[in-house]
Design a protein around this motif. Structure first.
Motif, PDB file in Angstrom:
ATOM      1  N   LYS A 136       0.844  -1.204   0.000  1.00  0.00           N
ATOM      2  CA  LYS A 136       0.000   0.000   0.000  1.00  0.00           C
ATOM      3  C   LYS A 136       0.874   1.246   0.000  1.00  0.00           C
ATOM      4  O   LYS A 136       0.665   2.184  -0.773  1.00  0.00           O
ATOM      5  N   VAL A 137       1.866   1.264   0.885  1.00  0.00           N
ATOM      6  CA  VAL A 137       2.747   2.420   1.000  1.00  0.00           C
ATOM      7  C   VAL A 137       3.557   2.621  -0.279  1.00  0.00           C
ATOM      8  O   VAL A 137       3.571   3.701  -0.876  1.00  0.00           O
TER       9      VAL A 137
ATOM     10  N   ALA B  35       3.133   1.359  -3.308  1.00  0.00           N
ATOM     11  CA  ALA B  35       2.385   1.565  -4.541  1.00  0.00           C
ATOM     12  C   ALA B  35       1.910   3.007  -4.659  1.00  0.00           C
ATOM     13  O   ALA B  35       1.940   3.593  -5.741  1.00  0.00           O
ATOM     14  N   LYS B  36       1.494   3.588  -3.522  1.00  0.00           N
ATOM     15  CA  LYS B  36       1.035   4.968  -3.562  1.00  0.00           C
ATOM     16  C   LYS B  36       2.185   5.880  -3.989  1.00  0.00           C
ATOM     17  O   LYS B  36       2.062   6.683  -4.915  1.00  0.00           O
ATOM     18  N   LEU B  37       3.313   5.702  -3.332  1.00  0.00           N
ATOM     19  CA  LEU B  37       4.486   6.515  -3.635  1.00  0.00           C
ATOM     20  C   LEU B  37       4.938   6.301  -5.076  1.00  0.00           C
ATOM     21  O   LEU B  37       5.156   7.251  -5.835  1.00  0.00           O
TER      22      LEU B  37
ATOM     23  N   GLY C 281       3.267   5.025  -7.604  1.00  0.00           N
ATOM     24  CA  GLY C 281       2.261   5.474  -8.568  1.00  0.00           C
ATOM     25  C   GLY C 281       2.391   6.962  -8.846  1.00  0.00           C
ATOM     26  O   GLY C 281       2.405   7.396 -10.006  1.00  0.00           O
ATOM     27  N   ILE C 282       2.512   7.754  -7.771  1.00  0.00           N
ATOM     28  CA  ILE C 282       2.676   9.195  -7.958  1.00  0.00           C
ATOM     29  C   ILE C 282       3.944   9.476  -8.757  1.00  0.00           C
ATOM     30  O   ILE C 282       3.951  10.272  -9.693  1.00  0.00           O
TER      31      ILE C 282
ATOM     32  N   TRP D  52       1.428  15.497   2.933  1.00  0.00           N
ATOM     33  CA  TRP D  52       1.812  15.609   1.515  1.00  0.00           C
ATOM     34  C   TRP D  52       3.231  16.113   1.380  1.00  0.00           C
ATOM     35  O   TRP D  52       3.920  15.817   0.417  1.00  0.00           O
TER      36      TRP D  52
ATOM     37  N   TYR E 127       5.858  13.557   0.897  1.00  0.00           N
ATOM     38  CA  TYR E 127       5.928  12.836  -0.366  1.00  0.00           C
ATOM     39  C   TYR E 127       6.889  13.496  -1.358  1.00  0.00           C
ATOM     40  O   TYR E 127       7.405  12.830  -2.249  1.00  0.00           O
TER      41      TYR E 127
ATOM     42  N   LEU F 173       6.219   0.217  -8.331  1.00  0.00           N
ATOM     43  CA  LEU F 173       5.102   0.045  -7.396  1.00  0.00           C
ATOM     44  C   LEU F 173       5.507  -0.816  -6.202  1.00  0.00           C
ATOM     45  O   LEU F 173       4.988  -0.652  -5.108  1.00  0.00           O
TER      46      LEU F 173
END
Lengths: 305, 349
Positions: free
Chosen positions: A95-96, A98-100, A102-103, A169, A172, A242
């Motif tokens: 989860k962690v 993939a979010k990072l 993906g962005i 945010w 990130y 991812l």
């Protein structure tokens, strides 16, 4: 199409099985074990531990047990992180990461593709040279250097951005820049060269000759053809990004999957190694399949069979 | 006086049918002297200023890495007592005393690390190791990948199918996993071989870690080379000259060696030049994880990693290896691009 997909699914399963088998036996060839890194336990404890995780049995038997469990959808418990199942660790780490990731890929694509196009359209002019210079330097700097330098400048010297964690945010910004640095440069180079090739094609001249506007010929004809190599590159890139980058996660102290994967190998956490490997291989195979399907959508001349 | 022409005659002029003299022959030659593939490519390569500059930089770096350490007053593993953690061009108290006594002390141009080792000479040795890793790894990759790809592409059919599926599998297994597993697995047997079997002592001089890296890289990274070569061979083998060679009774080995490999040479050179930076990259990544070249041997990656730990106090220590890595990778990339522009027939214009 359906037949093709069925065939691909069979091949994928076969590949997945081979990959996990190879990994399984490679893993046990490595000297050392999961319990040796800590203060060496007594012989009795070691025996009990080995028994608990089934490590006292011969490797082929362990292989059989593992594969049977895997068919039931169970990956077992992590040997190192007591009480957590492998699925649990993978899903929370993924989860962690993939979010990072993906962005970061979104950033890379949305900067890289326009940059490459601009460079190709201005071939030989100063703008082109500038973009090539940036892109070529971008590929030449390792990510741990990028991350560290960014961290020194923005977190330590300027004190603008936080150095670890992912709670807002602001956290990130630096990891995303470090992660997207290389792909952005690579995509813009790829885009530039394929765009140049497409711009020289006869159909582009035809499009202009029949009176299509510059922008229309560019978006309708050129971009669609030129983007194919980028799509090819995106498949494996997506899978690897991812699942997290060990370096960036280590430097910015992010609890992602990349970190889990590498430390599981170093700790000989057998169940975790198998779990993460199968997960990563699955992602790569799926992404490659998606890429092939994306081809047929972008370029209708390509038929899957 | 010219004879009145007969309307029905073809009215030939006899002088038109005389053999041409040398002068006339020369005036008809419009083509320039024919040049072969290599001369043509080299000519275009020499005109490319960026590529020539990067070649020059690479030669400079090689002199820096392979020749200069031999003449340098410090050695890469030598720990100078009392000179720990010096800033660039700084002297320790002891060295200042020696200078005051009239002795000649060579300055630590880039300072020293926490063990009192001179950073400059470590940078040279690090560049040497990184270059060696890059060049040897890509030479091995070139050898394995091109042979494998050529055989798969040339024989086609079932052979191709099986060989390319093997490539797919190697491609799918996460490479870091294989690298780590192989590095750890190979270490002990190699160490045993070096210590116990006669004739293998040379392993120790190169270092077990380094040999592991060579083996691992050549086992893993030939797959993309094999794919590229195979796709090229697939198109080339359908061309007429291969059919002609077959018709003349050439053996498979001869066709592969003389006709196919020579035709993919351009691609091979470019791909292996571009392989060098990626091998250097991977080595620095391995060093970052602590499984690269064994201490005290430095590589650029391990120097950067060591510097990252103390980066807040000594930021300049990261800068030197980082710039060096980037410079090496940059110049090999530019050189590869230049070679591709020069030798890829599709890019001629």
């Amino acid at each position: 199409m359906a037949r093709y997909l069925a065939k691909r699914a069979v091949i994928s399963l076969l590949t997945l099985w081979l990959v996990s088998t190879i990994t399984f036996f490679l893993m046990f060839m490595v000297p050392g074990g999961p319990f040796l890194a800590e203060k060496t336990p007594s012989a009795a404890t070691l025996e009990a531990l080995n028994k608990k995780y089934g490590l006292d049995q011969p490797v082929p038997v362990q292989y059989k047990n593992y594969m049977l469990n895997l068919l039931k959808g169970e990956m077992g418990e992590s040997i190192k992180q007591r009480g957590r199942t492998v699925q649990d660790i993978i899903s929370s780490g993924f989860k962690v990461s993939a979010k990072l990731g993906g962005i970061a890929i979104l950033v890379a694509v949305s900067i890289g593709i326009p940059l490459g196009c601009i460079a190709a359209l201005n071939r030989g002019k100063w703008l082109d040279n500038l973009i090539i210079l940036i892109a070529t330097t971008g590929i030449a700097i390792p990510s741990f250097v990028v991350s560290t330098v960014l961290m020194i400048i923005f977190s330590v010297k300027l004190d603008l951005l936080p150095t670890y964690g992912l709670s807002s945010w602001k956290h990130y910004i630096l990891p995303v820049i470090s992660l997207s640095f290389y792909p952005t440069a690579y995509i813009s180079r790829l885009m530039r060269s394929s765009m140049l090739e497409v711009l020289g094609q006869d159909y582009m001249r035809t499009a202009r000759a029949k009176g299509l506007s510059q922008s229309k010929s560019l978006f309708k004809h050129a971009l669609r053809n030129a983007v194919l190599p980028v799509v090819t590159y995106l498949g494996p890139l997506l899978a690897y990004t991812l699942t997290g980058s060990f370096i960036v996660e280590r430097i910015f102290t992010i609890p992602g999957l990349g970190n889990e994967f590498i430390s599981s190998i170093i700790n000989r956490d057998y169940t975790m190694i198998m779990g993460t490997t199968i997960f990563l291989a699955f992602l790569i195979i799926t992404m490659n399949l998606l890429v092939d399907i994306a081809y047929t959508i972008i370029d209708p001349r390509i038929k899957l069979k | 006086m010219e004879k009145k022409k007969n309307i029905l005659s073809m009215q030939l002029d006899v002088s038109d049918f005389l053999p041409a003299n040398e002068e006339e022959k020369q005036s008809l030659v419009v083509m320039r002297e024919s040049v072969n593939f290599w001369r043509d490519g080299l000519r275009r390569f020499r005109k490319n200023k960026i590529a020539m500059t990067s070649l020059f930089v690479i030669i400079l770096i090689m002199i820096f890495a392979f020749i200069m350490p031999n003449f340098y007053p410090y050695s890469y593993e030598q720990q100078v007592r009392g000179s720990e953690n010096l800033a660039p061009m700084e002297y320790s108290d002891e060295e200042l005393a020696r200078i005051a006594a009239g002795e000649n002390v060579f300055p630590h141009i880039l300072g020293t690390d926490s063990l009192g080792r001179d950073t400059m000479v470590r940078l040279m040795m690090g560049s040497r190791i990184s270059l060696l890793v890059g060049i040897i790894a890509s030479a091995l990759v070139l050898l394995i990948g091109s042979l494998y790809g050529t055989i798969a592409g040339y024989f086609g059919g079932k052979v191709d199918l099986v060989m390319m599926r093997i490539v797919d599998i190697i491609y799918t297994v996460p490479d870091i996993l294989i690298i780590i597993l192989l590095m750890v697995t190979l270490k002990y047997p190699l160490q045993n071989l070096a210590n116990n079997v006669e004739g293998f002592g040379w392993i120790n001089t190169i270092g077990v870690g380094l040999i592991c890296i060579f083996i691992v890289f050549s086992l893993l990274y030939w797959v993309s080379m094999a794919r590229i070569v195979r796709s090229q061979i697939l198109t080339i083998k359908e061309q007429e000259f291969v059919t002609a060679a077959k018709a003349l009774g050439a053996s498979h080995a001869r066709i592969i060696k003389k006709h196919l490999l020579t035709n993919v040479m351009g691609t091979l050179i470019v791909t292996s030049t571009l392989q060098i930076p990626s091998a250097i990259f991977t080595e620095s990544f391995l060093s970052f994880m602590g499984i690269g070249v064994a201490a005290p041997m430095p590589s650029l990656g391990s120097m950067a990693t060591m510097a990252i730990d103390g980066v807040y106090s000594y930021p300049y220590r990261l800068l030197a290896p980082a710039i060096m890595i980037s410079l090496i990778i940059l110049s090999f990339n530019l050189l590869g691009d230049g070679l591709r522009d020069a030798f890829d027939p599709k890019l001629k214009n």
